[in-house]
Design an enzyme around this catalytic site. Structure first.
Site, mmCIF file in Angstrom:
data_model
loop_
_atom_site.group_PDB
_atom_site.id
_atom_site.type_symbol
_atom_site.label_atom_id
_atom_site.label_comp_id
_atom_site.label_asym_id
_atom_site.label_seq_id
_atom_site.Cartn_x
_atom_site.Cartn_y
_atom_site.Cartn_z
ATOM 1 N N ARG A 108 0.819 -1.227 0.000
ATOM 2 C CA ARG A 108 0.000 0.000 0.000
ATOM 3 C C ARG A 108 0.840 1.259 0.000
ATOM 4 N NH1 ARG A 108 -3.493 -3.496 3.542
ATOM 5 N NH2 ARG A 108 -1.660 -3.252 4.776
ATOM 6 N N GLU A 111 6.025 -8.897 15.614
ATOM 7 C CA GLU A 111 5.518 -9.389 16.894
ATOM 8 C C GLU A 111 5.793 -10.894 17.009
ATOM 9 O OE1 GLU A 111 1.446 -8.387 17.359
ATOM 10 O OE2 GLU A 111 1.368 -9.093 19.440
#
Ligand code: AMP
Length: 171
Positions: free
Chosen positions: A59, A96
């Site tokens: 994006r 993460e």
């Protein structure tokens, strides 16, 4: 800004439970909102003698290329490993869970080029911080980072403390 926010759709639990996915496809579909978003993204950097806008797959390509066009600069794509055909510089960074990497062509930047980094969204800031470091490996001067959306609770901008950070919509 409220108008821009109206065109960001929240999708709960995508791509996995607990994630509030910010979908920018309604925004990029709307001609006027898209135009205003890009103009607002680049506003703080207009006087910064920007050489190039860089953006990350995927994006970041949408907003980054439009930002480059409005600023009158070229665009530098940062891609996932194995996608760029010429010699690359790479950087790995922690997510993460696990890790990721980004690559850029070695001749994408000349030392001293002034670059702004553009992406749709900053969450933890890991992607943007790695992108800035990757460009700096090639000698770029990072003049700032611009995001359509910032998830404030994740404190991503702390990882970008060395650069001006500009976000349009805060959640
Ligand atoms: P981070 O490295 O944690 O700052 O993640 C930023 C990257 O992940 C950006 O390229 C975003 O497009 C994507 N991303 C992370 N969280 C979200 C979210 N809640 N909605 C949409 N995209 C996200």
């Amino acid at each position: 800004m409220e108008k821009i926010q109206d065109y960001i759709r929240n999708i709960p639990d995508f791509p996995k439970p607990g994630i509030q996915f910010k979908d920018i496809t309604p925004l990029v579909k709307h001609p006027e909102i898209l135009k205003v978003t890009v103009e607002e993204l680049i506003k703080p950097f207009i006087e910064d003698n920007i050489s190039y806008v860089a953006g990350m797959e995927a994006r970041g390509f949408i907003f980054g290329t439009l930002a480059a066009s409005v600023l009158g600069t070229g665009f530098i794509p940062l891609r996932k490993p194995g996608k760029l055909p010429y010699d690359v510089q790479s950087i790995s960074y922690d997510l993460e869970y696990g890790s990721a990497a980004l690559e850029v062509h070695v001749d994408a930047v000349n030392p001293g080029d002034n670059i702004i980094l553009v992406d749709d969204l900053i969450a933890t800031g890991g992607t943007a911080a790695a992108s800035c470091m990757l460009l700096e490996k090639l000698g770029a001067v990072i003049k700032g980072c611009a995001f359509v959306i910032e998830l404030d609770d994740l404190n991503g901008r702390e990882k970008l403390a060395r650069y001006p950070v500009h976000s349009l919509i805060h959640y």
